[in-house]
Write an enzyme that holds these catalytic residues in place. Structure first.
Site, short mmCIF file in Angstrom:
data_model
loop_
_atom_site.label_atom_id
_atom_site.label_comp_id
_atom_site.label_asym_id
_atom_site.label_seq_id
_atom_site.Cartn_x
_atom_site.Cartn_y
_atom_site.Cartn_z
N LEU A 28 31.83 44.92 33.12
CA LEU A 28 31.84 44.33 34.33
C LEU A 28 31.67 45.13 35.56
O LEU A 28 32.34 45.86 35.73
CB LEU A 28 32.76 43.08 34.55
CG LEU A 28 32.90 42.22 33.44
CD1 LEU A 28 34.08 41.15 33.85
CD2 LEU A 28 31.63 41.48 33.24
N ARG A 29 30.63 45.08 36.37
CA ARG A 29 30.46 46.16 37.52
C ARG A 29 31.18 45.20 38.75
O ARG A 29 30.88 44.28 39.12
CB ARG A 29 29.08 46.06 38.02
CG ARG A 29 28.22 46.80 36.82
CD ARG A 29 28.76 48.27 36.55
NE ARG A 29 27.93 48.71 35.52
CZ ARG A 29 28.21 49.97 34.85
NH1 ARG A 29 29.15 50.66 35.28
NH2 ARG A 29 27.03 50.54 33.95
N ASN A 43 54.68 39.72 52.57
CA ASN A 43 53.37 38.91 53.19
C ASN A 43 54.05 38.14 54.74
O ASN A 43 53.04 37.95 55.66
CB ASN A 43 52.71 37.88 52.17
CG ASN A 43 51.78 38.62 51.34
OD1 ASN A 43 51.29 39.85 51.60
ND2 ASN A 43 51.53 38.16 49.99
N ASP A 254 52.96 31.94 52.60
CA ASP A 254 53.74 32.97 53.43
C ASP A 254 53.38 32.82 54.91
O ASP A 254 54.09 32.99 55.66
CB ASP A 254 53.45 34.27 52.77
CG ASP A 254 53.91 34.37 51.28
OD1 ASP A 254 54.73 33.71 50.87
OD2 ASP A 254 53.16 35.02 50.33
#
Length: 309
Positions: A28-29, A43, A254
């Site tokens: 997968l690219r 966070n 968060d």
């Protein structure tokens, strides 16, 4: 010195990418990866910085990935207190499948912390004079389940306010000790209430029961796309989330905690604090990956929430 510290025992680096279509057994690219600091307490500190506040992030950091995590946070201008660990900081992967517009999140297990390492984190929290301590996120192996209860005892010594947003394993002992605020979702509140299911009209009584039993002063129940409910001993506010096109829900909770605690630290009342928190949480969903909230989005959504009848 900032009036808020966050403590994260299971930090990470979040790597976000996208593919045209997710297929098995194929090469997968991927799009160019985006590397961002992660871990719920981290966070929260990042979100507070993004909305114009200051917070000190306390966390363990180890190996090359730990050094990279430190660098990413320094580039965002955060104040850091780190504990060097023997094991590597974990790295997570977030992949967007463009064919379905679905996001896949691969969370890696945290490295084991030895007693000396998590004790140093506690000592840093104890030596700090901040009014608010936000203990957030899951616990890696080696960290005792009552770690947030220990932080509660640290907070009580100087009348500091502890906010906990974590899994049931870590949250229950903290509630036995008593905290200032918690932010469960409905599922977590259901478990805390000892029930199999909570109806919408049972959310407020379940939250108030925790308060009446002295477990906490404020309960903020995350309602997902519906917004949030804040319950204190004398007040209850339910704030709907503005309708937006959601790109990612990573970091929304968060960001909401960041907005609420930041508002309270600025002497705003609880009604305005929960409004601002919902604005922050909603703003975070406008960004891909773990980009969290942007101040311009927060202010726009906050005004929209305030003006709604």
């Amino acid at each position: 010195m900032p009036d808020i510290i966050t403590i994260t025992f299971n930090p990470c680096i979040d790597k976000s990418t996208s593919v045209i279509a997710l297929k098995p057994e194929k090469k997968l690219r991927c799009s160019a990866p985006v590397f961002e600091p992660g871990g719920r307490g981290i966070n929260v500190a990042r979100a507070i910085k993004k909305i114009g506040g200051e917070a000190i992030a306390i966390y363990p950091s180890g190996g090359y990935s730990g050094k990279f995590l430190n660098l990413l946070l320094e580039q965002e201008g955060l104040s850091l207190l780190t504990v060097e660990t023997n094991q590597q900081t974990r790295e997570n992967m977030i992949v967007l499948d463009k064919a379905t517009n679905q996001q896949y999140r691969f969370d890696m297990p945290g490295p084991k912390l030895v007693e000396k390492e998590w004790q140093e984190c506690l000592q840093m929290a104890e030596k700090n004079d901040s009014k608010f301590i936000i203990a957030s996120g899951s616990l890696p192996p080696g960290v005792p389940a009552d770690i947030f209860a220990r932080i509660s005892r640290i907070a009580k010594k100087r009348n500091r306010k502890l906010v906990v947003d974590s899994t049931e394993e870590a949250l229950k002992p903290a509630l036995e000790e008593g905290v200032y605020m918690i932010k469960p979702n409905i599922g977590e509140l259901t478990t805390l209430a000892g029930k199999e299911e909570l109806q919408s009209d049972e959310i407020e009584p379940a939250a108030r029961d925790l308060i009446n039993r002295g477990r906490c002063e404020i309960v903020v129940v995350s309602l997902g796309a519906l917004g949030a409910m804040l319950v204190s001993r004398k007040q209850v506010f339910k704030i709907p989330a503005p309708a937006v096109k959601i790109k990612s829900t990573v970091g929304a909770g968060d960001s909401m905690v960041a907005g609420i605690v930041f508002s309270i630290s600025k002497q705003r009342d609880l009604y305005e604090a929960i409004q601002y928190g919902v604005a922050c949480g909603t703003a975070a969903t406008l960004n891909n990956g773990t980009g969290l909230c942007r101040k311009e989005d927060v202010e726009r959504l906050f005004e929209q929430i305030r003006n709604e009848k």
